[in-house]
Design an enzyme around this catalytic site. Sequence first.
Site, mmCIF file in Angstrom:
data_model
loop_
_atom_site.group_PDB
_atom_site.id
_atom_site.type_symbol
_atom_site.label_atom_id
_atom_site.label_comp_id
_atom_site.label_asym_id
_atom_site.label_seq_id
_atom_site.Cartn_x
_atom_site.Cartn_y
_atom_site.Cartn_z
ATOM 1 N N GLY A 235 53.101 52.008 47.469
ATOM 2 C CA GLY A 235 51.764 52.513 47.750
ATOM 3 C C GLY A 235 51.303 53.650 46.854
ATOM 4 O O GLY A 235 50.238 54.216 47.076
ATOM 5 N N GLU A 277 59.546 51.419 47.029
ATOM 6 C CA GLU A 277 59.183 50.051 46.619
ATOM 7 C C GLU A 277 57.839 50.017 45.906
ATOM 8 O O GLU A 277 56.927 49.325 46.335
ATOM 9 C CB GLU A 277 59.012 49.169 47.854
ATOM 10 C CG GLU A 277 60.241 48.842 48.608
ATOM 11 C CD GLU A 277 59.910 48.219 49.959
ATOM 12 O OE1 GLU A 277 60.786 47.564 50.486
ATOM 13 O OE2 GLU A 277 58.789 48.395 50.471
ATOM 14 N N PRO A 278 57.681 50.751 44.838
ATOM 15 C CA PRO A 278 56.385 50.724 44.167
ATOM 16 C C PRO A 278 56.167 49.413 43.417
ATOM 17 O O PRO A 278 57.099 48.873 42.821
ATOM 18 C CB PRO A 278 56.461 51.895 43.178
ATOM 19 C CG PRO A 278 57.923 52.097 42.939
ATOM 20 C CD PRO A 278 58.665 51.598 44.138
ATOM 21 N N ARG A 280 52.359 48.436 42.250
ATOM 22 C CA ARG A 280 51.198 48.786 41.434
ATOM 23 C C ARG A 280 51.478 49.905 40.423
ATOM 24 O O ARG A 280 51.064 49.825 39.276
ATOM 25 C CB ARG A 280 50.085 49.249 42.377
ATOM 26 C CG ARG A 280 48.739 49.414 41.736
ATOM 27 C CD ARG A 280 47.766 50.078 42.719
ATOM 28 N NE ARG A 280 47.832 49.514 44.041
ATOM 29 C CZ ARG A 280 47.032 48.548 44.491
ATOM 30 N NH1 ARG A 280 46.106 48.064 43.724
ATOM 31 N NH2 ARG A 280 47.171 48.077 45.716
ATOM 32 N N ARG A 317 40.635 40.798 43.224
ATOM 33 C CA ARG A 317 40.625 42.115 43.873
ATOM 34 C C ARG A 317 39.216 42.666 44.148
ATOM 35 O O ARG A 317 38.975 43.175 45.243
ATOM 36 C CB ARG A 317 41.448 43.130 43.066
ATOM 37 C CG ARG A 317 42.930 42.746 42.960
ATOM 38 C CD ARG A 317 43.752 43.839 42.298
ATOM 39 N NE ARG A 317 43.707 45.058 43.069
ATOM 40 C CZ ARG A 317 42.978 46.125 42.765
ATOM 41 N NH1 ARG A 317 42.248 46.143 41.676
ATOM 42 N NH2 ARG A 317 42.996 47.173 43.534
ATOM 43 N N CYS A 348 31.851 29.445 40.681
ATOM 44 C CA CYS A 348 30.640 29.096 41.424
ATOM 45 C C CYS A 348 30.651 29.873 42.728
ATOM 46 O O CYS A 348 30.982 29.366 43.803
ATOM 47 C CB CYS A 348 30.574 27.604 41.663
ATOM 48 S SG CYS A 348 30.257 26.766 40.129
ATOM 49 N N GLU A 349 30.305 31.113 42.600
ATOM 50 C CA GLU A 349 30.488 32.124 43.633
ATOM 51 C C GLU A 349 29.916 33.374 42.990
ATOM 52 O O GLU A 349 29.924 33.483 41.775
ATOM 53 C CB GLU A 349 32.003 32.299 43.831
ATOM 54 C CG GLU A 349 32.453 33.223 44.889
ATOM 55 C CD GLU A 349 32.559 32.494 46.235
ATOM 56 O OE1 GLU A 349 32.302 33.177 47.220
ATOM 57 O OE2 GLU A 349 32.874 31.311 46.283
HETATM 58 C C1 LIG Z 1 52.734 45.800 49.066
HETATM 59 C C2 LIG Z 1 53.998 46.427 49.423
HETATM 60 C C3 LIG Z 1 54.648 47.271 48.518
HETATM 61 C C4 LIG Z 1 54.078 47.632 47.181
HETATM 62 O O1 LIG Z 1 52.865 48.278 47.295
HETATM 63 P P1 LIG Z 1 52.190 48.967 45.998
HETATM 64 O O2 LIG Z 1 50.912 49.489 46.513
HETATM 65 O O3 LIG Z 1 52.012 47.898 44.977
HETATM 66 O O4 LIG Z 1 53.124 50.019 45.535
HETATM 67 C C5 LIG Z 1 55.856 47.786 48.891
HETATM 68 N N1 LIG Z 1 56.419 47.510 50.086
HETATM 69 C C6 LIG Z 1 55.824 46.696 50.975
HETATM 70 C C7 LIG Z 1 56.480 46.414 52.254
HETATM 71 C C8 LIG Z 1 54.597 46.138 50.679
HETATM 72 O O5 LIG Z 1 54.003 45.365 51.592
#
Ligand SMILES: *Cc1c(COP(=O)(O)O)cnc(C)c1O
Length: 422
Positions: A235, A277-278, A280, A317, A348-349
């Site tokens: 996140g 767990e990054p 993005r 997105r 087509c949107e």
């Molecule tokens: C989506 C997600 C992430 C990664 O999120 P980012 O915003 O890309 O860092 C990590 N862990 C879990 C459980 C997720 O659902």
Amino acid sequence: MSENFIFEGHDTVELARRFGTPLYVISENRIERAIKKIKSAFNNAGLNYSINYAGKAFICKAMCKILQKLDVCLDVVSGGELFTALSAGFDPACITLHGSNKSEIEIREAIDAGIKTITIDSISEIDIVNKIASELHKTANVHLRLSPGVEAHTHEYIQTGRIDSKFGIPINMGIRAAAKVESSSNLRLTGLHCHIGSQIYSSKPFQIAATSMLEMIYNIKEMGVEITELNLGGGFGINYLQDDPVFDIDEYAVILSKTFEKQSKELGIKIPKLIVEPGRYIIGPAGITLYSVGTVKEIPFLRKYLSVDGGMADNPRPALYKAVHHAIIANKVNKEANDLVTVSGKCCETDTLIKDILLPKAQSGDILCVFNTGAYNYSMASNYNRLTRPAVVLLKDDKAEIMVKRETYENITINDTYPSWL
Ligand SMILES: *Cc1c(COP(=O)(O)O)cnc(C)c1O
């Protein structure tokens, strides 16, 4: 001086000419730099940690090779992502599996492959994972995903840490869930997990979540079970627009290190290993998308539409999240950006990619470069309108090679069959 935009040493107009458009371009050097940045922040803060890249942001076999080279683990959320990683030779001992509704087949594949941990997302999943582990005569290491009820400041659609969410076990049921895991013959509870949202710019919500989770580790220890890992999810925000705030990874590392140390001491628990767990943050800024400009439509006194040869099929997105992206005309970098336009796709949107952006006066044949498209673009792409998914080119130093081929019409029709009566 060249009028062309140079991305990581590569002329983007040249890339567009060589590989065609639309084109995803990913820089391996940028991936490396992002990972180095996280590692040095965490090392400087004295954290004991592991980085599990969130594969859902962008995954293909070459990406798995890059991660393995950089000594980063991988989080997968489906059998398809797991298969991709295993077929790239990714070490299963460095893979974790997530998902709010994993199929029994996916769970079986994961345990059979010997992955590191399965993150259990609901009370009912505990029995399912235990049953499959016992059928395979294995013990599965599991984490419990809890929803701590933290609201992170981000777009509402991508909030996942709230109690009212399909994800995770409400934190007030955490003890019950832990007891259930403990009484399961083939499960070992090694960690707790939470993921409070995406595109978060402040460390504060992470600290609040960590505090609740450490408290839970204490409560579970009271039951006689020692938890050694705390996964605080991903996140970390990136700046899609130049004026966006910047997520301070150094601050995050320091705040969490202090919180972990202080609170663990107070509670008398062992400082858990921090897992992040990054997705993005690692892959987003590493990617750009190159499009060719086609139709330019001016509605006098109202709006000027610039249509490109991709759209919501390769970047859903903006349509899904009202997401914003910065862009430039790649072959006119020295021209003044004084023409207010709206960039649309070819679907087509009404697939607006960018609403109201100042660009140099553009014409058909120009190359539009959209920034920060490394995450959740290719991985969310579809064949809507039976468009072929673009190729993904990987840049490394002065080299540029394909890592995902452009789809062909044959790729699109390969699974079509005729029911017997046709
Ligand atoms: C989506 C997600 C992430 C990664 O999120 P980012 O915003 O890309 O860092 C990590 N862990 C879990 C459980 C997720 O659902």
